[in-house]
Design a protein around this motif. Sequence first.
Motif, PDB file in Angstrom:
ATOM      1  N   LEU A 114       0.796  -1.224   0.000  1.00  0.00           N
ATOM      2  CA  LEU A 114       0.000   0.000   0.000  1.00  0.00           C
ATOM      3  C   LEU A 114       0.836   1.285   0.000  1.00  0.00           C
ATOM      4  O   LEU A 114       0.535   2.208  -0.756  1.00  0.00           O
ATOM      5  CB  LEU A 114      -0.952   0.003   1.204  1.00  0.00           C
ATOM      6  N   LEU A 115       1.862   1.359   0.798  1.00  0.00           N
ATOM      7  CA  LEU A 115       2.618   2.611   0.875  1.00  0.00           C
ATOM      8  C   LEU A 115       3.332   2.993  -0.432  1.00  0.00           C
ATOM      9  O   LEU A 115       3.496   4.187  -0.701  1.00  0.00           O
ATOM     10  CB  LEU A 115       3.617   2.559   2.030  1.00  0.00           C
ATOM     11  N   PRO A 116       3.761   2.038  -1.272  1.00  0.00           N
ATOM     12  CA  PRO A 116       4.323   2.446  -2.565  1.00  0.00           C
ATOM     13  C   PRO A 116       3.367   3.261  -3.429  1.00  0.00           C
ATOM     14  O   PRO A 116       3.797   3.949  -4.361  1.00  0.00           O
ATOM     15  CB  PRO A 116       4.656   1.107  -3.233  1.00  0.00           C
ATOM     16  N   ILE A 117       2.065   3.215  -3.129  1.00  0.00           N
ATOM     17  CA  ILE A 117       1.085   4.037  -3.843  1.00  0.00           C
ATOM     18  C   ILE A 117       1.464   5.511  -3.756  1.00  0.00           C
ATOM     19  O   ILE A 117       1.243   6.279  -4.705  1.00  0.00           O
ATOM     20  CB  ILE A 117      -0.337   3.802  -3.274  1.00  0.00           C
ATOM     21  N   VAL A 118       2.042   5.920  -2.633  1.00  0.00           N
ATOM     22  CA  VAL A 118       2.426   7.322  -2.433  1.00  0.00           C
ATOM     23  C   VAL A 118       3.412   7.762  -3.510  1.00  0.00           C
ATOM     24  O   VAL A 118       3.264   8.829  -4.123  1.00  0.00           O
ATOM     25  CB  VAL A 118       3.040   7.521  -1.028  1.00  0.00           C
TER      26      VAL A 118
ATOM     27  N   ILE B  20       2.669  10.393 -11.086  1.00  0.00           N
ATOM     28  CA  ILE B  20       1.507  10.838 -11.860  1.00  0.00           C
ATOM     29  C   ILE B  20       1.363  12.352 -11.766  1.00  0.00           C
ATOM     30  O   ILE B  20       1.087  13.037 -12.758  1.00  0.00           O
ATOM     31  CB  ILE B  20       0.224  10.132 -11.359  1.00  0.00           C
ATOM     32  N   GLY B  21       1.586  12.896 -10.573  1.00  0.00           N
ATOM     33  CA  GLY B  21       1.515  14.347 -10.385  1.00  0.00           C
ATOM     34  C   GLY B  21       2.528  15.082 -11.238  1.00  0.00           C
ATOM     35  O   GLY B  21       2.220  16.117 -11.844  1.00  0.00           O
ATOM     36  N   ILE B  22       3.747  14.556 -11.315  1.00  0.00           N
ATOM     37  CA  ILE B  22       4.806  15.181 -12.124  1.00  0.00           C
ATOM     38  C   ILE B  22       4.420  15.161 -13.607  1.00  0.00           C
ATOM     39  O   ILE B  22       4.592  16.155 -14.324  1.00  0.00           O
ATOM     40  CB  ILE B  22       6.152  14.478 -11.894  1.00  0.00           C
ATOM     41  N   LEU B  23       3.886  14.031 -14.067  1.00  0.00           N
ATOM     42  CA  LEU B  23       3.476  13.923 -15.467  1.00  0.00           C
ATOM     43  C   LEU B  23       2.293  14.843 -15.768  1.00  0.00           C
ATOM     44  O   LEU B  23       2.190  15.385 -16.874  1.00  0.00           O
ATOM     45  CB  LEU B  23       3.108  12.471 -15.791  1.00  0.00           C
ATOM     46  N   GLN B  24       1.424  15.037 -14.788  1.00  0.00           N
ATOM     47  CA  GLN B  24       0.327  15.989 -14.941  1.00  0.00           C
ATOM     48  C   GLN B  24       0.863  17.419 -15.007  1.00  0.00           C
ATOM     49  O   GLN B  24       0.458  18.212 -15.850  1.00  0.00           O
ATOM     50  CB  GLN B  24      -0.644  15.868 -13.753  1.00  0.00           C
ATOM     51  N   TYR B  25       1.766  17.735 -14.102  1.00  0.00           N
ATOM     52  CA  TYR B  25       2.299  19.092 -13.988  1.00  0.00           C
ATOM     53  C   TYR B  25       3.049  19.505 -15.254  1.00  0.00           C
ATOM     54  O   TYR B  25       2.972  20.654 -15.697  1.00  0.00           O
ATOM     55  CB  TYR B  25       3.234  19.163 -12.780  1.00  0.00           C
TER      56      TYR B  25
ATOM     57  N   VAL C  37      -9.095   0.669 -13.325  1.00  0.00           N
ATOM     58  CA  VAL C  37      -8.392   0.866 -12.056  1.00  0.00           C
ATOM     59  C   VAL C  37      -7.431   2.035 -12.209  1.00  0.00           C
ATOM     60  O   VAL C  37      -7.078   2.424 -13.319  1.00  0.00           O
ATOM     61  CB  VAL C  37      -7.607  -0.395 -11.628  1.00  0.00           C
ATOM     62  N   SER C  38      -6.997   2.575 -11.090  1.00  0.00           N
ATOM     63  CA  SER C  38      -6.071   3.701 -11.114  1.00  0.00           C
ATOM     64  C   SER C  38      -4.635   3.220 -11.324  1.00  0.00           C
ATOM     65  O   SER C  38      -4.216   2.219 -10.756  1.00  0.00           O
ATOM     66  CB  SER C  38      -6.163   4.466  -9.794  1.00  0.00           C
ATOM     67  N   MET C  39      -3.885   3.937 -12.157  1.00  0.00           N
ATOM     68  CA  MET C  39      -2.497   3.582 -12.411  1.00  0.00           C
ATOM     69  C   MET C  39      -1.662   3.628 -11.129  1.00  0.00           C
ATOM     70  O   MET C  39      -0.651   2.935 -11.013  1.00  0.00           O
ATOM     71  CB  MET C  39      -1.901   4.533 -13.460  1.00  0.00           C
TER      72      MET C  39
END
Length: 392
Positions: free
Chosen positions: A94-98, A104-109, A176-178
Amino acid sequence: MKYLIALLGLLVVFALAFVASNNKNKIRYRPLIVMVILQIILGYVLLNTSAGALLIKGFSSVFEKLLTFAAEGVNFVFCGIVNEGSFTFFLNVLLPIVFISVLIGILQYTKILPIVIKYIGLVLSKVNGMGKLESYNAVASAILGQSEVFISVKKQIGLLPQQRLYTLCASAMSTVSMSIVGSYMTMIDPKYVVTALVLNLFGGFIISSILNPYTVSKEEDILDVHEDEKQSFFEMLGEYIMDGFKVAIIVAAMLIGFVALIALINGIFDGIFGISFQQFLGYIFAPFAFVMGVPWHEAVEAGSIMATKMVSNEFVAMLDLGKHTAMSAKAIGIVSVFLVSFANFSSIGIIAGAVKGLHEKQGNVVARFGLKLLYGATMVSLLSATIAGIFL
């Protein structure tokens, strides 16, 4: 024989979708046939060719490497809590999700992800006969997740008729979410995760086109994607780190609750009827497991895992699947493909809540067709697993 069973499985899925269709006269069969053929071709390539094996190996190796990097951060914070060589679900899965959320945030930004999502969606809209918005949303759901995706189309949420809103929500529940794909790969074979991701994308369009057929005029077919207010790079990092951590904590909390609740219900059923609740559900789902391609002598066992996913979530079911080591490789493969989606009861609340947060009236609309949403998403999983079963 397996081809006859696969044909029966396809007929069952399409019949169940057709019976629940809200406008049978508007169903367009040509795009459906094209997409089913595409599913079969893609299923064959991914599961039966060296090119597919190479693609899956490359995809899984990327996530394997990312999980290694994520482990560095987890170990820095939690080093010494776990004995060396042992496995802790929360820390290792679960923690690797962070970390994946941060990427994903970097690719969005950097605007890379929005461009990729938009143009893949535009190409898909030529194949599926649906609107650009629906196609964009399906691709975006597979990357951003079933609740976050609605933020990117929030300008249009209030303007959509019920039919188009259903398709958007069905796409979100069918995939599902990447950010959690890497977590799945620690529990089931990566090739089944990748196969399900690809097949579900088309399966969502297929089932929605039967359950909820409609046409979109050129005037309505406008893709207006919302962009968040400009943040600094480090503001974005902080936001996505916290988002990823929230997802990990929420999944952990749901696992604690659902696993404990299922154990309680199993105990009650075992005391009264002599079988567990999951075994009871297994008998109900066994015919569906069989038409998906699972051998009949394993159908009840497979059906219980499928039912577990539907009444709890895919994480609980994947953990349950890991305990069934005596199942055949074919049965494990088919069930694994079935499990890779958000099609469960809790997702109804998640999606309705996400839409309600952006537009209260539309959120109430989603809540009203919530059960039909779950029905359609489950049909998508049945369809994908049936297609995969042909090549296993």
